[in-house]
Motif scaffolding. Structure first.
Motif, PDB file in Angstrom:
ATOM      1  N   ASN A   1       0.815  -1.212   0.000  1.00  0.00           N
ATOM      2  CA  ASN A   1       0.000   0.000   0.000  1.00  0.00           C
ATOM      3  C   ASN A   1       0.850   1.264   0.000  1.00  0.00           C
ATOM      4  N   LYS A   2       2.142   1.162   0.263  1.00  0.00           N
ATOM      5  CA  LYS A   2       3.022   2.327   0.292  1.00  0.00           C
ATOM      6  C   LYS A   2       3.532   2.630  -1.110  1.00  0.00           C
ATOM      7  N   VAL A   3       3.522   3.914  -1.431  1.00  0.00           N
ATOM      8  CA  VAL A   3       4.034   4.319  -2.740  1.00  0.00           C
ATOM      9  C   VAL A   3       5.337   5.104  -2.621  1.00  0.00           C
ATOM     10  N   LEU A   4       5.632   5.626  -1.422  1.00  0.00           N
ATOM     11  CA  LEU A   4       6.836   6.438  -1.266  1.00  0.00           C
ATOM     12  C   LEU A   4       7.153   6.591   0.218  1.00  0.00           C
ATOM     13  N   ASP A   5       8.423   6.530   0.562  1.00  0.00           N
ATOM     14  CA  ASP A   5       8.909   6.781   1.920  1.00  0.00           C
ATOM     15  C   ASP A   5       9.769   8.041   1.903  1.00  0.00           C
ATOM     16  N   ALA A   6       9.671   8.812   2.985  1.00  0.00           N
ATOM     17  CA  ALA A   6      10.453  10.045   3.094  1.00  0.00           C
ATOM     18  C   ALA A   6      10.707  10.330   4.564  1.00  0.00           C
ATOM     19  N   ALA A   7      11.629  11.249   4.813  1.00  0.00           N
ATOM     20  CA  ALA A   7      11.986  11.646   6.179  1.00  0.00           C
ATOM     21  C   ALA A   7      11.936  13.159   6.277  1.00  0.00           C
ATOM     22  N   GLY A   8      11.545  13.644   7.446  1.00  0.00           N
ATOM     23  CA  GLY A   8      11.451  15.090   7.655  1.00  0.00           C
ATOM     24  C   GLY A   8      11.475  15.428   9.129  1.00  0.00           C
ATOM     25  N   TYR A   9      10.862  16.564   9.468  1.00  0.00           N
ATOM     26  CA  TYR A   9      10.883  17.060  10.835  1.00  0.00           C
ATOM     27  C   TYR A   9       9.516  17.635  11.188  1.00  0.00           C
ATOM     28  N   ILE A  10       9.233  17.647  12.499  1.00  0.00           N
ATOM     29  CA  ILE A  10       8.049  18.302  13.026  1.00  0.00           C
ATOM     30  C   ILE A  10       8.326  19.806  13.087  1.00  0.00           C
ATOM     31  N   THR A  11       7.431  20.603  12.529  1.00  0.00           N
ATOM     32  CA  THR A  11       7.583  22.053  12.545  1.00  0.00           C
ATOM     33  C   THR A  11       6.290  22.690  13.056  1.00  0.00           C
TER      34      THR A  11
ATOM     35  N   GLY B   1      12.585  14.384  14.628  1.00  0.00           N
ATOM     36  CA  GLY B   1      12.714  13.655  13.376  1.00  0.00           C
ATOM     37  C   GLY B   1      11.552  12.700  13.180  1.00  0.00           C
ATOM     38  N   VAL B   2      11.103  12.555  11.938  1.00  0.00           N
ATOM     39  CA  VAL B   2       9.947  11.721  11.639  1.00  0.00           C
ATOM     40  C   VAL B   2      10.133  11.098  10.266  1.00  0.00           C
ATOM     41  N   LYS B   3       9.659   9.871  10.141  1.00  0.00           N
ATOM     42  CA  LYS B   3       9.645   9.168   8.858  1.00  0.00           C
ATOM     43  C   LYS B   3       8.196   8.955   8.439  1.00  0.00           C
ATOM     44  N   VAL B   4       7.922   9.192   7.172  1.00  0.00           N
ATOM     45  CA  VAL B   4       6.557   9.120   6.670  1.00  0.00           C
ATOM     46  C   VAL B   4       6.504   8.154   5.498  1.00  0.00           C
ATOM     47  N   ALA B   5       5.325   7.556   5.344  1.00  0.00           N
ATOM     48  CA  ALA B   5       5.052   6.660   4.219  1.00  0.00           C
ATOM     49  C   ALA B   5       3.787   7.143   3.534  1.00  0.00           C
ATOM     50  N   PHE B   6       3.897   7.528   2.279  1.00  0.00           N
ATOM     51  CA  PHE B   6       2.748   7.961   1.494  1.00  0.00           C
ATOM     52  C   PHE B   6       2.007   6.740   0.997  1.00  0.00           C
ATOM     53  N   LEU B   7       0.696   6.701   1.232  1.00  0.00           N
ATOM     54  CA  LEU B   7      -0.111   5.538   0.893  1.00  0.00           C
ATOM     55  C   LEU B   7      -0.878   5.759  -0.401  1.00  0.00           C
ATOM     56  N   LYS B   8      -1.323   4.660  -0.983  1.00  0.00           N
ATOM     57  CA  LYS B   8      -2.124   4.742  -2.181  1.00  0.00           C
ATOM     58  C   LYS B   8      -3.481   5.365  -1.876  1.00  0.00           C
ATOM     59  N   ALA B   9      -4.084   5.940  -2.883  1.00  0.00           N
ATOM     60  CA  ALA B   9      -5.411   6.548  -2.689  1.00  0.00           C
ATOM     61  C   ALA B   9      -6.424   5.465  -2.378  1.00  0.00           C
TER      62      ALA B   9
END
Length: 352
Positions: free
Chosen positions: A95-105, A344-352
């Motif tokens: 179900n994941k289409v993309l993984d990315a990393a970022g930050y809480i702002t 720090g946070v890691k996110v996974a973009f899911l399919k529609a």
């Protein structure tokens, strides 16, 4: 010798025959044969004939932990089954289409400072304190602004007194004018006296208008001095949490660096925890997989087993030429005190 040969021939075991589960091993047969040569052949033969030799003590049983053993009759081999392990969810992985990393702002964050140069007399906040909008954070030395305010208020009162005096003189001048106009009709007064009385009335009316205008000027000046006095009281611009305390009692604070290198430019930093969100940088080649309002699963580096539901707010319509990335804003669907700015946070973009 013939008897011994016959005895050895009888003790032979054909290779094609299947060894019974409780049978005698070849090594045991050879040992018994050698003992029989020494004179105990008949007793050994009797024992072998009855198959009463116990070989289980020679090899202790083996225990398999969390395994299953299967014995095949054809090959006599033991096959051990692997322990049961939970397989990863194929649905979740696909179900994941993309993984990315970022930050809480935080969208609302402010370093609160004073609008005027002044000496800090009191600081009422500490790190981690919750503050409400308009709450007093600190106070500056306000002796001079208070004196200026009292002076402006005194000018207002003086202007009001002057107006009252002019109004009294104007009323008297109007009465004088009325009497002289009556005397002129009966020829007991001259026209010059009437004209002089009219000029006095007009002059007093002009003075009254000027005095009223002076009152307005004095009131505006008093209001301005009140604003300057209020600038010496630093208040919270919005509700939030104090994350940094920048100044202490006795220090000089000023907007920007107007006071020099040893002057503080802020009292404290306030963060609106309700405005926290995630910012990630996505490679240009994968930005086509991200859509507004797309569902996202976020995991903080501090709590890797905690999945936070989120969704895409917007894709910033510009790219970073140096990193070849596009910034994406992600909304947190739930609030929690464990979520802190700059985590720090890691996110996974899911399919529609």
């Amino acid at each position: 010798m013939s008897d011994k040969s016959e005895l050895l021939n009888q003790l032979k075991i054909e290779r094609e025959e299947e060894t019974p589960s409780g049978g005698v091993s070849i090594v045991t047969v050879i040992i018994v044969a050698l003992l029989s040569l020494g004179g105990g052949g008949l007793g050994a033969y009797a024992l072998l004939g009855n198959q009463t030799i116990n070989t289980e003590a020679a090899a202790p049983p083996q225990t398999l932990l969390h395994t299953e053993a299967q014995t095949t009759e054809d090959s006599g081999k033991i096959t051990e089954a692997a322990p049961n392990k939970p397989a990863p969810s194929v649905t979740a992985r696909n179900n994941k289409v993309l993984d990315a990393a970022g930050y809480i702002t935080a969208r609302r964050i402010a370093t609160v400072s004073a609008q005027t140069l002044g000496l800090i007399t009191e600081v009422y906040v500490e790190e981690g304190m919750m503050v409400e909008k308009g709450q007093v954070l600190a106070e500056l030395d306000s002796a001079i602004p208070q004196a200026n305010l009292r002076f402006a208020q005194a000018q207002v009162r003086a202007s009001e007194t002057r107006v009252a005096s002019i109004r009294a003189n104007l009323e008297e001048a109007k009465r004088v004018l009325a009497r002289r106009e009556d005397l002129v009709k009966n020829e007991f007064s001259s026209v010059a006296q009437v004209t002089s009385a009219q000029a006095s009335v007009a002059s007093l009316e002009a003075n009254l208008a000027t005095a009223i205008a002076d009152i307005e000027v004095s009131r505006v000046e008093a209001q301005r001095q009140q604003e300057l006095l209020d600038d010496h009281t630093i208040r919270a611009p919005f509700a939030g949490v104090v994350t940094v305390k920048n100044a202490q009692t006795g220090e000089i604070v000023a907007p920007s660096s107007a006071g020099g290198g040893f002057t503080r430019t802020g009292i404290c930093t306030i963060v609106d925890m309700a405005s926290l969100e995630i910012e990630v940088d996505v490679q240009e080649s994968f930005i086509g997989r991200v859509k507004p309002n797309q569902r996202v699963e976020a995991k903080l580096d501090a709590y890797p087993d905690w999945t936070i539901p989120a969704s895409v707010i917007a894709i910033i319509p510009t790219a970073d030429r140096a990193k070849a990335t596009v910034r994406v804003r992600i909304r947190l669907e739930s609030s929690d005190p464990r979520i802190l700015p700059d985590m720090g946070v890691k996110v996974a973009f899911l399919k529609a």
